[in-house]
Enzyme design. Sequence first.
Site, PDB file in Angstrom:
ATOM      1  N   ASN A 249     -36.523 -30.662   9.238  1.00 23.66           N
ATOM      2  CA  ASN A 249     -35.456 -29.663   9.144  1.00 23.66           C
ATOM      3  C   ASN A 249     -35.120 -29.094  10.521  1.00 23.66           C
ATOM      4  OD1 ASN A 249     -35.522 -29.929   6.350  1.00 23.66           O
ATOM      5  ND2 ASN A 249     -36.709 -28.078   6.014  1.00 23.66           N
TER       6      ASN A 249
ATOM      7  N   SER B 180     -43.810 -15.236   9.257  1.00 17.29           N
ATOM      8  CA  SER B 180     -43.374 -14.156   8.390  1.00 17.29           C
ATOM      9  C   SER B 180     -44.421 -13.042   8.469  1.00 17.29           C
ATOM     10  CB  SER B 180     -43.238 -14.646   6.952  1.00 17.29           C
ATOM     11  OG  SER B 180     -42.287 -15.699   6.874  1.00 17.29           O
TER      12      SER B 180
ATOM     13  N   ALA C 145     -34.941 -10.243  11.855  1.00 14.02           N
ATOM     14  CA  ALA C 145     -36.126 -10.720  12.581  1.00 14.02           C
ATOM     15  C   ALA C 145     -36.467  -9.767  13.711  1.00 14.02           C
ATOM     16  CB  ALA C 145     -35.881 -12.121  13.140  1.00 14.02           C
TER      17      ALA C 145
ATOM     18  N   ALA D 149     -34.572 -21.917   5.105  1.00  9.59           N
ATOM     19  CA  ALA D 149     -34.016 -20.860   5.950  1.00  9.59           C
ATOM     20  C   ALA D 149     -34.897 -20.579   7.163  1.00  9.59           C
ATOM     21  CB  ALA D 149     -33.814 -19.590   5.135  1.00  9.59           C
ATOM     22  N   GLY D 150     -36.221 -20.566   6.963  1.00  9.32           N
ATOM     23  CA  GLY D 150     -37.122 -20.315   8.077  1.00  9.32           C
ATOM     24  C   GLY D 150     -37.065 -21.409   9.128  1.00  9.32           C
ATOM     25  N   ASP D 151     -36.942 -22.650   8.684  1.00  7.55           N
ATOM     26  CA  ASP D 151     -36.830 -23.761   9.629  1.00  7.55           C
ATOM     27  C   ASP D 151     -35.518 -23.682  10.397  1.00  7.55           C
ATOM     28  OD1 ASP D 151     -39.236 -24.717   8.518  1.00  7.55           O
ATOM     29  OD2 ASP D 151     -38.134 -25.836   6.983  1.00  7.55           O
TER      30      ASP D 151
END
Length: 318
Positions: free
Chosen positions: A39, A195, A233, A257-259
């Site tokens: 990703n 996170s 963030a 989403a995090g990637d």
Amino acid sequence: MTAPVDVLTLGEALVSLRSSGPLALGGPLTMHLAGAETNVAIGLARLGHRAAWVGRVSDDELGEFVLRQLRAEGVGTDGVRRDPDRPAGLMFLERRTADLSRVQYQRTGSAGSALTCDDVAGPLAAGARVLHLSGITPAVSDSAREATMFAARQAAAAGITVSLDVNYRARLWSRDAARAVLTPLAGYASIVIASVDELDLVAGPGTDEPGVVAELLGRGVQTVLVKLGADGARAYTRDGAQHLAAVPVTAVDTVGAGDAFTAGYLSGHLDGLDLRDRLRRAVALGAFAVTAHGDWEGLPRRDELSLLTGNAAGTTLR
């Protein structure tokens, strides 16, 4: 001689089979490429960076599917090995309710889990500006864990920027097992991404956010990024902390989403942006990711970066 890539990633690519309803009821499945590291590589390639992925894929149609998807997105695959003895890793994703998706894996003994130090050594020796790792890869097998540590050590010794996204997966290992590996692994990193609930996996158990940040910066990490989901963030450096709100969008699928956030940050790093603008690009890519179904399908090209910030919701560009 091939020029070094901007970003080298390594890990396990999965074939994701998605259902719009409960798997137990049957129904059609759609096939997608999934994997945290792929990703990130796709997100960077779409923004014009030279990204390459290292891993093993099955020597069958599913392995060919993975390679075709990566090549179509401009991700380098010269370091990929076809494994004739192991199957592709599978991920089944069901949309259980409008607001809840559920994942099941079939990845034990997969081709991707057989990654070794030898698989990584050649591509790493060819050079890269950034090596991106995630905490998923060392969880899938002993050999993949050794390959991840080897890559981090070699890259750090060669002056390559190492990026680590904690990306904890409870189905793969316990928090204690993850901490025992990820805490020393973070010591090789220049950039650590986590996170809020993952921060204690790169420090002592029970350590709060300021304590984890102080420990990491004291160990030589240059930037600590804390993903806050819909709240944006935070970024910490030795010069202090910055917070950036998320881009307001209508979310339809939060997978990946995090990637996407990581790809956006690394893109800003490669482009020499200041910390604020790196964060701005990171949260923008995270927003793009959640507005489309799939791990990476909604990620933007470079000329699309301003779409979400320059147009009102519901706009049709004509």
